[in-house]
Design an enzyme around this catalytic site. Structure first.
Site, PDB file in Angstrom:
ATOM      1  N   GLU A  54       0.649  -0.736   0.206  1.00  0.00           N
ATOM      2  CA  GLU A  54       0.217  -0.081  -0.088  1.00  0.00           C
ATOM      3  C   GLU A  54       1.023   1.168   0.147  1.00  0.00           C
ATOM      4  OE1 GLU A  54      -2.737   0.134   3.268  1.00  0.00           O
ATOM      5  OE2 GLU A  54      -3.890   2.589   2.271  1.00  0.00           O
ATOM      6  N   ARG A 112       5.674 -12.450   9.528  1.00  0.00           N
ATOM      7  CA  ARG A 112       6.336 -11.498   9.480  1.00  0.00           C
ATOM      8  C   ARG A 112       7.852 -11.592   9.572  1.00  0.00           C
ATOM      9  NH1 ARG A 112       2.002  -7.123   8.257  1.00  0.00           N
ATOM     10  NH2 ARG A 112       3.245  -5.447   9.409  1.00  0.00           N
ATOM     11  N   LYS A 119       4.748   1.102   9.814  1.00  0.00           N
ATOM     12  CA  LYS A 119       4.503   2.285   8.754  1.00  0.00           C
ATOM     13  C   LYS A 119       3.980   3.124   9.725  1.00  0.00           C
ATOM     14  CE  LYS A 119       3.234   0.455   5.267  1.00  0.00           C
ATOM     15  NZ  LYS A 119       2.866  -0.237   3.719  1.00  0.00           N
TER      16      LYS A 119
HETATM   17  P1  ATP Z   1       2.935  -2.359   8.463  1.00  0.00           P
HETATM   18  O1  ATP Z   1       2.764  -3.065   9.148  1.00  0.00           O
HETATM   19  O2  ATP Z   1       4.151  -1.939   7.921  1.00  0.00           O
HETATM   20  O3  ATP Z   1       1.641  -1.104   7.443  1.00  0.00           O
HETATM   21  P2  ATP Z   1       1.472  -3.179   5.811  1.00  0.00           P
HETATM   22  O4  ATP Z   1       1.492  -5.341   6.364  1.00  0.00           O
HETATM   23  O5  ATP Z   1       0.316  -2.817   6.159  1.00  0.00           O
HETATM   24  O6  ATP Z   1       2.691  -2.958   6.702  1.00  0.00           O
HETATM   25  P3  ATP Z   1       1.442  -3.463   3.107  1.00  0.00           P
HETATM   26  O7  ATP Z   1       1.847  -2.196   2.458  1.00  0.00           O
HETATM   27  O8  ATP Z   1       0.361  -3.585   3.133  1.00  0.00           O
HETATM   28  O9  ATP Z   1       2.107  -3.174   4.081  1.00  0.00           O
HETATM   29  O10 ATP Z   1       2.539  -4.263   2.899  1.00  0.00           O
HETATM   30  C1  ATP Z   1       2.937  -5.475   1.273  1.00  0.00           C
HETATM   31  C2  ATP Z   1       3.496  -6.050   1.802  1.00  0.00           C
HETATM   32  O11 ATP Z   1       4.157  -6.873   2.182  1.00  0.00           O
HETATM   33  C3  ATP Z   1       2.646  -6.941   2.188  1.00  0.00           C
HETATM   34  O12 ATP Z   1       2.204  -8.107   1.569  1.00  0.00           O
HETATM   35  C4  ATP Z   1       2.672  -7.645   4.025  1.00  0.00           C
HETATM   36  O13 ATP Z   1       1.711  -8.842   3.950  1.00  0.00           O
HETATM   37  C5  ATP Z   1       4.124  -7.633   4.026  1.00  0.00           C
HETATM   38  N1  ATP Z   1       4.897  -7.169   4.416  1.00  0.00           N
HETATM   39  C6  ATP Z   1       4.903  -5.918   5.671  1.00  0.00           C
HETATM   40  N2  ATP Z   1       5.282  -6.043   7.009  1.00  0.00           N
HETATM   41  C7  ATP Z   1       5.671  -7.110   6.842  1.00  0.00           C
HETATM   42  C8  ATP Z   1       6.558  -7.981   7.351  1.00  0.00           C
HETATM   43  N3  ATP Z   1       7.611  -7.293   8.687  1.00  0.00           N
HETATM   44  N4  ATP Z   1       7.103  -9.448   7.340  1.00  0.00           N
HETATM   45  C9  ATP Z   1       7.348  -9.855   6.229  1.00  0.00           C
HETATM   46  N5  ATP Z   1       5.996  -9.341   5.529  1.00  0.00           N
HETATM   47  C10 ATP Z   1       5.451  -8.274   5.585  1.00  0.00           C
HETATM   48 MG    MG Z   2      -1.432  -3.121   4.798  1.00  0.00          MG
END
Ligand code: ATP
Ligand code: MG
Length: 560
Positions: free
Chosen positions: A34, A260, A270
């Site tokens: 995102e 994760r 984020k």
């Molecule tokens: P955040 O929790 O940092 O806001 P998010 O999961 O909302 O992260 P996205 O932009 O939706 O961020 O993530 C894009 C991809 O990265 C998704 O498939 C998510 O599962 C993966 N991802 C995000 N954080 C991690 C992590 N700590 N370890 C592994 N994969 C991750």
């Molecule tokens: Mg997300």
């Protein structure tokens, strides 16, 4: 430390089977960020899983922005994310994709569900909807609007799209089961009314699909074979499957969840990283102390080290916290093998050599102790040198193996000198050490057999260049700065940045290019800053020290 074996990623086995049984002729994965912030080390893991598996199995990987939440998204993030993925060394198949480019199709599918009697427009307020939803232990109740006719729903849905209703006045919901044990299946919301300007679609849409309604269908549109995501989406899988079963989609993605990646001493949310930026606690998303990919790049990390780290930690079905020392080890190991050596004196102390010609003359030193392919570098030597203030004492015990008045020391890559006298100013502050070169050939012991005990680094004052050094330490002093919702502000390391002006580097570094990496001998690994370094202003960021001082501190019972 484990290495990247086929067995440390359970997804490899699944994909190998799918290819062997002919379920798929080739795999298609995607990385779906995102665009609401910069990517961090956790995303690097997801990138390396998705792009890495596609690479390994001869498939392809898409980059798709999941841009269903326009208020928090921006073009800056869209650009930084692309740059980060490319910098990590991955290439996506085809164009950059956007969830928003499927809005028309998603809307058509929403109408399809309405026509099938599988979705309805609901007028409950958010508070009422919450009350109707039930809890984990109690079933929910049907909304009084749940039994609207197909035609009424279609009419309201179209008017939602036409912008006739106020933001939040109505939602479109799937008609599944308000008593379902999985809360995600209790008539989830598919569309919300939100007059938000969208960075891709402008003001075309007053309604936006929810992430849950969009995500699986986007994968189906793109022919994604393996929808790989993190564990928090496991409970959403039945809903995604429900959509795929009830919609006329052309392909059936299968979702697999992995744990994760979190590292100790690090925040990987984020929202919280944005807070650090917005409050000015760090200097930006790419501040070298940030766990963002842009920050790590500016810090001097290599894409290879980050990829290697992501492989080493493995891919499993459980969330875990990995010691950040493992990431630091990966970069230290990489730079030890690849970074050319150079000398840099952080806190210069002048050494006046009495028996050396004034004119500087060249010396040759290897660029790297074991990499002959990196060739030699040229140093100069003259009667004026700088050594580090901490490498000289007028008096010291035997443990101090550097320069002491009346004693000898070896200058790295050069000769042995002996400190004969000191010069002080009127306040008694040391301004220079007067020394003699002890006769001897370069790199050899003095003819009189009195060997120096230590080796120190130095630069030739005649040719050395001033430089600014930024020394970095971990941003947080606690291994889990936001554990259990703790306020991370209390764990900020006040010493996470030390700026040293007036360091002196060997002459050859005057031509260092932005992002060139070096080992400053005895000091650590440094990178020429990507933005602030140039031929007039040499600026080096410390990537990592030569040794893990945090582990040493922890062992001696100090701060950890
Ligand atoms: P955040 O929790 O940092 O806001 P998010 O999961 O909302 O992260 P996205 O932009 O939706 O961020 O993530 C894009 C991809 O990265 C998704 O498939 C998510 O599962 C993966 N991802 C995000 N954080 C991690 C992590 N700590 N370890 C592994 N994969 C991750
Ligand atoms: Mg997300």
């Amino acid at each position: 430390m484990s290495s990247d074996t086929p067995s440390n990623n359970f997804l490899r086995g699944i994909i190998a089977d799918d290819l062997a049984t002919g379920r798929h002729a080739a795999i298609v994965t995607r990385f779906p960020p995102e665009p609401n912030g910069y990517l961090h080390i956790g995303h690097a893991k997801s990138i390396s899983v998705n792009f890495g598996l596609a690479e390994e199995f001869g498939g392809t990987c898409h980059l798709r922005f999941d841009d269903t939440n326009p208020e928090k998204e921006s073009q800056e993030y869209i650009e930084s994310i692309q740059e980060d993925v490319r910098w990590l060394g991955y290439r996506w198949e085809g164009p950059v994709r956007y969830a928003s480019s499927y809005f028309e199709q998603l809307y058509a599918w929403a109408e399809f569900l309405v026509e099938e009697g599988l979705a309805y427009v609901d007028d409950l307020s958010p508070d009422e909807a919450r009350a109707y939803r039930g809890t984990l232990t109690e079933p929910g109740r049907n909304s009084p609007f749940r039994d609207r006719s197909r035609d009424e729903n279609l009419d309201l849905m179209r008017r939602m799209r036409a912008g006739e209703f106020a933001d939040g006045a109505r939602v479109l919901r799937a008609k599944i089961d308000m008593a379902h044990p999985n809360m995600n299946m209790r008539d989830p919301i598919l569309y919300r009314i939100r007059r938000a300007h969208h960075h891709q679609t402008g003001d075309a849409w007053p309604i936006y699909p929810t992430y849950d309604f969009a995500h699986g269908q986007e994968d189906a549109i793109e022919g994604i074979t393996h929808s790989i995501c993190t564990l928090e989406f496991e409970d959403h899988r039945p809903l995604y499957d429900w959509f795929i079963e009830h919609l006329p989609v052309e392909s059936r993605p299968r979702q697999y969840e992995f744990g994760r990646l979190n590292t100790s001493y690090t925040i990987t949310s984020k929202r919280k990283l944005k807070e650090l930026v917005d409050k000015g606690i760090v200097e930006g998303w790419d501040d070298p102390r940030m766990p963002t990919i842009a920050g790590m790049r500016r810090r001097g990390f290599t894409p290879e080290a980050i990829r290697r780290f992501c492989d080493m930690v493995g891919t499993s079905r459980s969330d875990g916290v990995v010691d950040v020392a493992m990431l630091e080890h990966a970069i230290r190991d990489d730079l030890n093998q690849h970074a050319p050596r150079a000398m840099c004196v952080l806190r210069p102390l002048l050494v006046k050599l009495r028996n050396v010609p004034t004119e500087h003359f060249p010396l040759t030193a290897p660029a790297h102790p074991s990499r002959e392919d990196l060739g030699d570098r040229t140093l100069t030597f003259s009667d004026r040198l700088y050594i580090d203030r901490e490498d000289f004492r007028e008096e010291a015990n035997k443990k101090f193996k550097r320069l002491v008045l009346g004693k000898r020391v070896r200058l790295r890559n050069a000769y042995v000198i002996e400190a004969m006298a000191v010069e002080k100013d009127e306040r008694g502050e040391l301004v220079a050490v007067v020394a003699d070169l002890v006769q001897g050939t370069l790199g050899e012991d003095p003819a009189d057999g009195v060997k120096p005990k230590g080796v120190i680094h130095w630069v030739d004052a005649a040719t050395a260049q001033p430089a600014t050094l930024r020394l970095y330490d971990r941003l947080f002093t606690d291994p889990a700065p936001d554990r259990g919702g703790a306020d991370f502000h209390g764990f900020l390391n006040p010493d996470s940045l030390t700026v040293i002006d007036g360091a002196m580097v060997e002459a050859g570094l005057a031509t260092a290019q932005a992002e060139d990496r070096f080992q400053f001998e005895r000091e650590g690994y440094f990178v020429a800053d990507r933005f602030d370094h140039n031929g007039e202003n040499l600026v080096f960021n410390q990537t990592i020290g030569l040794r893990d001082v945090w582990a040493a501190k922890a062992q001696s019972g100090g701060a950890g």
